[in-house]
Design a protein around this motif. Structure first.
Motif, PDB file in Angstrom:
ATOM      1  N   TRP A   1       0.827  -1.203   0.000  1.00 50.10           N
ATOM      2  CA  TRP A   1       0.000   0.000   0.000  1.00 50.10           C
ATOM      3  C   TRP A   1       0.864   1.257   0.000  1.00 50.10           C
ATOM      4  O   TRP A   1       0.623   2.185  -0.765  1.00 50.10           O
TER       5      TRP A   1
ATOM      6  N   ALA B   1       2.374   1.791  -3.351  1.00 49.66           N
ATOM      7  CA  ALA B   1       1.385   2.331  -4.300  1.00 49.66           C
ATOM      8  C   ALA B   1       1.107   3.808  -4.043  1.00 49.66           C
ATOM      9  O   ALA B   1       0.930   4.580  -4.988  1.00 49.66           O
ATOM     10  N   ARG B   2       1.067   4.217  -2.777  1.00 47.89           N
ATOM     11  CA  ARG B   2       0.821   5.630  -2.465  1.00 47.89           C
ATOM     12  C   ARG B   2       1.965   6.495  -3.006  1.00 47.89           C
ATOM     13  O   ARG B   2       1.756   7.578  -3.529  1.00 47.89           O
TER      14      ARG B   2
ATOM     15  N   SER C   1       3.941   5.714  -5.524  1.00 48.29           N
ATOM     16  CA  SER C   1       3.801   5.721  -6.991  1.00 48.29           C
ATOM     17  C   SER C   1       2.728   6.708  -7.431  1.00 48.29           C
ATOM     18  O   SER C   1       2.889   7.397  -8.446  1.00 48.29           O
ATOM     19  N   ASP C   2       1.646   6.813  -6.670  1.00 42.97           N
ATOM     20  CA  ASP C   2       0.593   7.786  -6.982  1.00 42.97           C
ATOM     21  C   ASP C   2       1.119   9.219  -6.883  1.00 42.97           C
ATOM     22  O   ASP C   2       0.762  10.084  -7.690  1.00 42.97           O
ATOM     23  N   MET C   3       1.991   9.473  -5.893  1.00 42.34           N
ATOM     24  CA  MET C   3       2.570  10.811  -5.753  1.00 42.34           C
ATOM     25  C   MET C   3       3.417  11.148  -6.969  1.00 42.34           C
ATOM     26  O   MET C   3       3.429  12.287  -7.436  1.00 42.34           O
TER      27      MET C   3
ATOM     28  N   LYS D   1       2.967  10.071 -10.010  1.00 42.14           N
ATOM     29  CA  LYS D   1       2.068  10.360 -11.136  1.00 42.14           C
ATOM     30  C   LYS D   1       1.639  11.817 -11.129  1.00 42.14           C
ATOM     31  O   LYS D   1       1.524  12.446 -12.173  1.00 42.14           O
ATOM     32  N   VAL D   2       1.407  12.361  -9.944  1.00 42.36           N
ATOM     33  CA  VAL D   2       0.970  13.751  -9.811  1.00 42.36           C
ATOM     34  C   VAL D   2       2.150  14.713  -9.957  1.00 42.36           C
ATOM     35  O   VAL D   2       2.004  15.799 -10.488  1.00 42.36           O
TER      36      VAL D   2
ATOM     37  N   SER E   1      11.493   8.940  -5.266  1.00 37.90           N
ATOM     38  CA  SER E   1      10.531   7.898  -4.889  1.00 37.90           C
ATOM     39  C   SER E   1      11.222   6.564  -4.589  1.00 37.90           C
ATOM     40  O   SER E   1      10.744   5.793  -3.759  1.00 37.90           O
TER      41      SER E   1
ATOM     42  N   ASN F   1     -10.515   6.663   0.176  1.00 43.04           N
ATOM     43  CA  ASN F   1     -10.141   5.796  -0.950  1.00 43.04           C
ATOM     44  C   ASN F   1      -8.826   5.059  -0.688  1.00 43.04           C
ATOM     45  O   ASN F   1      -8.682   3.890  -1.036  1.00 43.04           O
ATOM     46  N   ASP F   2      -7.863   5.751  -0.075  1.00 36.90           N
ATOM     47  CA  ASP F   2      -6.587   5.115   0.256  1.00 36.90           C
ATOM     48  C   ASP F   2      -6.799   3.991   1.275  1.00 36.90           C
ATOM     49  O   ASP F   2      -6.249   2.901   1.135  1.00 36.90           O
TER      50      ASP F   2
ATOM     51  N   GLU G   1      -8.379   0.938  -0.221  1.00 35.71           N
ATOM     52  CA  GLU G   1      -7.417   0.113  -0.947  1.00 35.71           C
ATOM     53  C   GLU G   1      -6.629  -0.771   0.019  1.00 35.71           C
ATOM     54  O   GLU G   1      -6.390  -1.947  -0.250  1.00 35.71           O
TER      55      GLU G   1
END
Length: 144
Positions: free
Chosen positions: A17, A20-21, A23-25, A27-28, A36, A132-133, A136
């Motif tokens: 988790w 993934a968080r 990786s989401d950062m 993307k933004v 990362s 949402n986090d 998940e």
């Protein structure tokens, strides 16, 4: 799920988790691509380092969340925890290394203001986790 399964699943799921968080950062904010790698390594090491103490905390919590046979309904626990979090407004906490606040179901961790966090995160001074986090994370823990 029993307590032993929960502990194993929680630590493994928490590692996935967190990855993934991060990786989401990225993307933004693509500028976080290089940092990362280090953030993921740090999150993995933090989980590994605290595995025993978190396991003891889970054992203590089972007095409240497990039945007499040591079984836990993780879906119900997550639902109840989310309802409790959603009812907390503007609560600030300071756990030593980790400082932040809970407000309306969001958990915000404030990053220290220093050169290392500026290099890693740029102008971003906090990390937020929303419903949402947490959903998940629930999905990772409760999947077979």
């Amino acid at each position: 799920m029993n307590v032993t399964e929960l502990k194993e699943k929680l630590l493994t799921s928490l590692d996935l988790w967190a990855d993934a968080r991060i990786s989401d950062m990225v993307k933004v904010n693509p500028a976080l691509a290089i940092p990362s790698v280090y953030m993921k390594r740090a999150s993995h090491n933090i989980i590994a380092k605290n595995k025993d103490s978190w396991g003891k905390s889970i054992d203590n919590a089972t007095l409240f969340i497990a039945d007499e046979d040591g079984n836990i309904d993780a879906d119900t626990i997550f639902s109840d925890l989310m309802q409790m979090l959603e009812n907390i407004s503007n609560y600030e906490f300071d756990l030593g290394v980790i400082k932040g606040r809970i407000d309306g179901g969001a958990l915000v961790i404030d990053l220290p203001d220093n050169i290392i966090t500026t290099i890693l995160f740029g102008s971003k001074k906090s990390i937020s986790f929303t419903k949402n986090d947490f959903d998940e994370l629930r999905s990772l823990i409760t999947s077979e």
